[in-house]
Design a protein around this motif. Structure first.
Motif, mmCIF file in Angstrom:
data_model
loop_
_atom_site.group_PDB
_atom_site.id
_atom_site.type_symbol
_atom_site.label_atom_id
_atom_site.label_comp_id
_atom_site.label_asym_id
_atom_site.label_seq_id
_atom_site.Cartn_x
_atom_site.Cartn_y
_atom_site.Cartn_z
ATOM 1 N N ASP A 248 11.576 -9.606 3.787
ATOM 2 C CA ASP A 248 10.773 -8.390 3.961
ATOM 3 C C ASP A 248 11.131 -7.666 5.266
ATOM 4 O O ASP A 248 11.058 -6.436 5.341
ATOM 5 C CB ASP A 248 9.270 -8.708 3.932
ATOM 6 C CG ASP A 248 8.769 -8.872 2.501
ATOM 7 O OD1 ASP A 248 9.515 -8.513 1.572
ATOM 8 O OD2 ASP A 248 7.640 -9.372 2.323
ATOM 9 N N ARG B 145 8.067 2.921 -0.980
ATOM 10 C CA ARG B 145 6.693 2.532 -1.330
ATOM 11 C C ARG B 145 6.367 1.144 -0.782
ATOM 12 O O ARG B 145 5.314 0.910 -0.199
ATOM 13 C CB ARG B 145 6.514 2.568 -2.849
ATOM 14 C CG ARG B 145 5.051 2.428 -3.226
ATOM 15 C CD ARG B 145 4.809 2.715 -4.668
ATOM 16 N NE ARG B 145 5.171 4.061 -5.045
ATOM 17 C CZ ARG B 145 5.202 4.492 -6.303
ATOM 18 N NH1 ARG B 145 4.888 3.691 -7.283
ATOM 19 N NH2 ARG B 145 5.516 5.742 -6.582
ATOM 20 N N LYS B 146 7.327 0.248 -0.955
ATOM 21 C CA LYS B 146 7.115 -1.124 -0.455
ATOM 22 C C LYS B 146 6.983 -1.112 1.081
ATOM 23 O O LYS B 146 6.172 -1.847 1.654
ATOM 24 C CB LYS B 146 8.304 -2.000 -0.896
ATOM 25 C CG LYS B 146 8.340 -3.389 -0.301
ATOM 26 C CD LYS B 146 7.834 -4.442 -1.245
ATOM 27 C CE LYS B 146 7.569 -5.730 -0.521
ATOM 28 N NZ LYS B 146 8.005 -6.914 -0.967
ATOM 29 N N ASN C 101 5.754 1.230 2.897
ATOM 30 C CA ASN C 101 4.407 1.720 3.175
ATOM 31 C C ASN C 101 3.380 0.585 3.009
ATOM 32 O O ASN C 101 2.517 0.372 3.860
ATOM 33 C CB ASN C 101 4.105 2.880 2.204
ATOM 34 C CG ASN C 101 2.836 3.614 2.554
ATOM 35 O OD1 ASN C 101 1.959 3.042 3.193
ATOM 36 N ND2 ASN C 101 2.724 4.863 2.147
ATOM 37 N N THR C 102 3.530 -0.180 1.919
ATOM 38 C CA THR C 102 2.611 -1.297 1.672
ATOM 39 C C THR C 102 2.732 -2.337 2.786
ATOM 40 O O THR C 102 1.733 -2.836 3.310
ATOM 41 C CB THR C 102 2.946 -1.969 0.310
ATOM 42 O OG1 THR C 102 2.999 -0.943 -0.663
ATOM 43 C CG2 THR C 102 1.946 -3.031 -0.060
ATOM 44 N N LEU C 103 3.978 -2.659 3.146
ATOM 45 C CA LEU C 103 4.189 -3.654 4.203
ATOM 46 C C LEU C 103 3.593 -3.182 5.524
ATOM 47 O O LEU C 103 2.948 -3.956 6.246
ATOM 48 C CB LEU C 103 5.692 -3.926 4.391
ATOM 49 C CG LEU C 103 6.369 -4.790 3.327
ATOM 50 C CD1 LEU C 103 7.889 -4.781 3.504
ATOM 51 C CD2 LEU C 103 5.851 -6.230 3.364
ATOM 52 N N ASN D 47 1.091 -1.331 6.020
ATOM 53 C CA ASN D 47 -0.374 -1.449 6.005
ATOM 54 C C ASN D 47 -0.861 -2.877 6.224
ATOM 55 O O ASN D 47 -2.027 -3.105 6.510
ATOM 56 C CB ASN D 47 -0.936 -0.871 4.708
ATOM 57 C CG ASN D 47 -0.817 0.639 4.703
ATOM 58 O OD1 ASN D 47 -0.914 1.276 5.747
ATOM 59 N ND2 ASN D 47 -0.564 1.221 3.530
ATOM 60 N N GLU D 48 0.047 -3.848 6.091
ATOM 61 C CA GLU D 48 -0.329 -5.248 6.349
ATOM 62 C C GLU D 48 -0.293 -5.597 7.829
ATOM 63 O O GLU D 48 -0.757 -6.658 8.242
ATOM 64 C CB GLU D 48 0.664 -6.202 5.637
ATOM 65 C CG GLU D 48 0.511 -6.248 4.136
ATOM 66 C CD GLU D 48 1.641 -7.053 3.487
ATOM 67 O OE1 GLU D 48 2.339 -7.814 4.189
ATOM 68 O OE2 GLU D 48 1.818 -6.882 2.277
ATOM 69 N N TRP E 78 8.657 7.693 4.759
ATOM 70 C CA TRP E 78 8.696 6.228 4.630
ATOM 71 C C TRP E 78 10.091 5.633 4.457
ATOM 72 O O TRP E 78 10.259 4.557 3.929
ATOM 73 C CB TRP E 78 7.714 5.752 3.553
ATOM 74 C CG TRP E 78 6.324 6.018 4.033
ATOM 75 C CD1 TRP E 78 5.588 7.152 3.810
ATOM 76 C CD2 TRP E 78 5.537 5.191 4.904
ATOM 77 N NE1 TRP E 78 4.389 7.084 4.482
ATOM 78 C CE2 TRP E 78 4.323 5.887 5.151
ATOM 79 C CE3 TRP E 78 5.723 3.939 5.488
ATOM 80 C CZ2 TRP E 78 3.318 5.362 5.967
ATOM 81 C CZ3 TRP E 78 4.732 3.416 6.289
ATOM 82 C CH2 TRP E 78 3.542 4.129 6.508
#
Ligand SMILES: C[S@@+](CC[C@H](N)C(=O)[O-])C[C@H]1O[C@@H](n2cnc3c(N)ncnc32)[C@H](O)[C@@H]1O
Length: 365
Positions: A81, A98-99, A101-103, A105-106, A126
Motif C-alpha cells: 500500500d 480512488r484507493k 483517497n481511501t488510504l 482517510n485511514e 488524488w
C-alpha cells in the motif's frame, strides 16, 4: 482556490540516497538521531534500528508536512500500500486515485497536515505528489531534453543487470559526445538558477568547473552503481523511477518493517521540528548521529566557519556527523572532531546519487 498547494513542495521524493546513513545507524546503533527532514524519504529510514529519538528538522512547513505524511504511512500501511500510495513501481503516480483517497482517510495526521494534504490532493485529483516537488519537476524537464538529444539511446543504460555489462556498453556504445553536450548545456549555474534556485544556487568552491564536476561524478556513478538501481539516474534520464530495483531506501523491503515496528511498537519518539537547525540544537542534547544533508554547502561567512562548533554542544561524546558537500566544501573549523570518512568508504562508493563529497566526522571532545 487561488493557492496552488503542490507548488509549495520543494522536494517530494528527494535527491539523496541515505542507504549510507541507514547502514551506518545499523552499525553504530545511535540512541538519539537528528536528521534534516527533506521529504521524509531521506530521514525516516533512520528509525530502522530502533533509536530512542529521531528529530526531523526543516525550515519548511511543507517538508515537515510531507515527513509527517510519510511517517503516518509507515504506521498504517503495508509495503504494498505504501508503494501504491506514493506511486512507486509497480504502481504509477497517476493510477489508483480512488484507493489513494481511501488510504489517506485511514491516516492519523495533525490538523494542519491533514488540511494541507486534503487541499493538495483535491487540487491534483488524488494522483501522487511524488514528482511534483520543484526539484523533481526540474529533473523531468532535464529528462525531456535528454530524450530529445539522445533519442532511442536515452534509456539504454537501464537495461543491464551486471556492472560488467553496463560498463561494456558505457565504454563502447554510450553516446559520450551527446552526453558531454547535454552536461555542457544543463550542468551549470545559469540553468539551475533559471529553473530551480532563482539565483540562490550554491556558490561553488570546488576546483573543477561545473561541467567537470558533473561529468566526473556521472562517470564515477556509472562505474560503481547499476543504473537500474539508481533512482537518481532514472529521474535524470527517464523523469521518474521505473524499476523496482530503483525504489529509494524509504520503501526498501529490508527495512520497511523495522521502521514500522520502531514507530508502532518500539520506544522511538519522532519529533517533527519546523525550525532552523541551529535553533533546535540549542534545545536538545546527547545526539549520537547527526545527518546534516547538503545543507552546509549553502552556508557562507561566519555560519559556514562555525557551524560544526555551534552544533557540538548537542552532540554526545563520539557523536557522528554526516555531511554531504555539494559543489561547496565548507571552510569550517573542525576542532574537536576526527575525520572517520575512510571507515565508510565502501558504502560511500555505492551511494546511488553520486553528486556529493561525503564527509563523516566524530566528536572527540
Ligand atoms: C538542502 S535541501 C536538500 C534536500 C534533500 N537532499 C532531500 O533529499 O530531501 C534539505 C532541506 O534542508 C532544509 N534546510 C535548509 N537550511 C536549513 C536550516 N538552516 N535548518 C533547517 N532546515 C534547513 C530545506 O528546507 C530543505 O528541505
Amino acid at each position: 482556490m487561488t493557492e496552488k498547494y503542490f507548488k509549495s513542495l520543494n522536494y517530494s521524493l528527494g535527491n539523496e540516497d541515505t542507504t549510507l546513513e541507514v547502514e551506518m545507524v545499523k552499525k553504530l546503533n545511535p540512541k538519539k538521531v537528528l536528521a534534516v527532514a527533506g521529504s521524509g524519504g531521506r530521514s525516516l529510514p533512520l528509525l530502522c534500528h530502533g533509536p530512542s529519538d529521531l528529530y526531523c528538522v526543516d525550515l519548511s512547513k511543507e517538508q515537515i508536512h510531507l515527513t509527517e505524511l510519510r511517517s503516518s504511512c509507515y504506521k498504517e500501511f503495508s509495503l504494498e500500500d505504501y508503494l501504491l500510495f506514493w506511486g512507486y513501481p509497480p504502481y504509477e503516480p497517476e493510477d489508483n486515485t480512488r484507493k489513494r483517497n481511501t488510504l489517506f482517510n485511514e491516516l492519523d495526521l495533525s490538523d494542519d497536515c491533514k488540511k494541507f494534504f486534503s487541499r493538495l490532493y483535491d487540487e491534483i485529483n488524488w494522483i501522487s505528489p511524488l514528482y511534483l516537488g520543484k526539484w523533481e519537476k526540474t529533473f523531468q524537464v532535464v529528462a525531456k531534453i535528454i530524450k530529445k538529444i539522445m533519442g532511442s539511446q536515452h534509456d539504454k543504460l537501464f537495461q543491464f543487470s551486471t556492472l560488467e555489462d553496463q560498463l561494456d556498453y558505457y565504454e563502447k556504445d554510450f553516446p559520450h559526445l551527446r552526453w558531454r553536450f547535454l552536461v555542457f548545456l544543463m550542468g551549470n549555474k545559469s540553468f539551475f538558477n533559471a529553473l530551480l534556485y532563482k539565483g540562490h544556487f550554491i556558490e561553488k568552491n570546488v576546483e573543477e568547473t561545473h561541467f567537470e564536476y558533473y561529468l566526473k561524478n556521472f562517470d564515477h556513478l556509472v562505474k560503481n552503481v547499476l543504473a537500474k538501481e539508481s533512482f537518481f539516474l532514472q529521474l535524470v534520464f527517464l523523469g521518474k523511477v521505473l524499476t523496482k530495483e530503483g525504489i529509494p531506501i524509504e520503501a526498501d523491503p529490508s527495512i520497511f518493517d523495522d521502521i514500522k515496528r520502531s514507530l508502532n511498537e518500539g520506544n522511538a519518539s519522532l519529533h517533527l521540528e519546523q525550525k532552523d537547525i541551529f535553533e533546535l540544537v540549542k534545545k536538545i542534547d546527547n545526539i549520537d548521529f547527526f545527518s546534516f544533508s547538503d545543507v552546509p554547502s549553502y552556508f557562507t561567512g561566519d555560519v559556514e566557519k562555525n557551524f560544526l562548533q555551534n552544533i557540538r554542544p548537542c552532540l554526545s561524546s563520539n557523536g557522528v556527523v554526516v555531511l554531504r558537500y555539494y559543489l561547496r566544501i565548507s571552510e569550517v573549523d573542525e576542532t574537536g572532531y576526527q575525520d572517520i570518512t575512510q571507515d565508510f568508504s565502501n558504502l560511500i562508493r555505492k551511494e546511488k546519487v553520486g553528486m556529493y563529497r561525503i564527509k563523516i566526522l566524530k566528536n572527540i571532545s
